[in-house]
Design a protein around this motif. Sequence first.
Motif, PDB file in Angstrom:
ATOM      1  N   PHE A  39     -18.131  -1.939   0.254  1.00 25.44           N
ATOM      2  CA  PHE A  39     -19.239  -1.073   0.655  1.00 25.44           C
ATOM      3  C   PHE A  39     -18.963   0.394   0.343  1.00 25.44           C
ATOM      4  O   PHE A  39     -19.901   1.178   0.187  1.00 25.44           O
ATOM      5  CB  PHE A  39     -19.543  -1.226   2.149  1.00 25.44           C
ATOM      6  N   ASN A  42     -20.635   1.880  -2.629  1.00 18.82           N
ATOM      7  CA  ASN A  42     -22.088   2.078  -2.582  1.00 18.82           C
ATOM      8  C   ASN A  42     -22.490   2.991  -1.433  1.00 18.82           C
ATOM      9  O   ASN A  42     -23.510   2.772  -0.784  1.00 18.82           O
ATOM     10  CB  ASN A  42     -22.782   0.722  -2.411  1.00 18.82           C
ATOM     11  N   ASP A  44     -23.766   5.838  -1.505  1.00 18.40           N
ATOM     12  CA  ASP A  44     -24.967   6.618  -1.756  1.00 18.40           C
ATOM     13  C   ASP A  44     -26.235   5.874  -1.337  1.00 18.40           C
ATOM     14  O   ASP A  44     -27.297   6.481  -1.210  1.00 18.40           O
ATOM     15  CB  ASP A  44     -25.050   7.026  -3.226  1.00 18.40           C
ATOM     16  N   HIS A  45     -26.142   4.563  -1.063  1.00 21.88           N
ATOM     17  CA  HIS A  45     -27.275   3.786  -0.579  1.00 21.88           C
ATOM     18  C   HIS A  45     -27.139   3.566   0.928  1.00 21.88           C
ATOM     19  O   HIS A  45     -26.048   3.651   1.489  1.00 21.88           O
ATOM     20  CB  HIS A  45     -27.335   2.416  -1.271  1.00 21.88           C
ATOM     21  N   GLY A  48     -24.925   0.555   1.860  1.00 19.28           N
ATOM     22  CA  GLY A  48     -23.502   0.843   1.693  1.00 19.28           C
ATOM     23  C   GLY A  48     -22.933   1.622   2.862  1.00 19.28           C
ATOM     24  O   GLY A  48     -21.844   1.336   3.344  1.00 19.28           O
TER      25      GLY A  48
END
Length: 70
Positions: A39, A42, A44-45, A48
Amino acid sequence: MIQEANLLGRRGHIQRRTPKLKHTMQLVSYAASVVAGVFAGNLDHATGSIGFAVSATIGIAAFFLGRNDG
């Protein structure tokens, strides 16, 4: 013989079995760190960030539940 066994036990030569819960918590802690690493790529999401926070929290809780003095 009984007195010798008692003496060996008190000196620490005879070790008790490790509880299965401790082993399970150690495995959960390691697995949570791997999932947190996945995670972390990611962040930036939203998924994540949330996944990292949840898996890190689970990993820390499992670490403290599975440590040696518990």
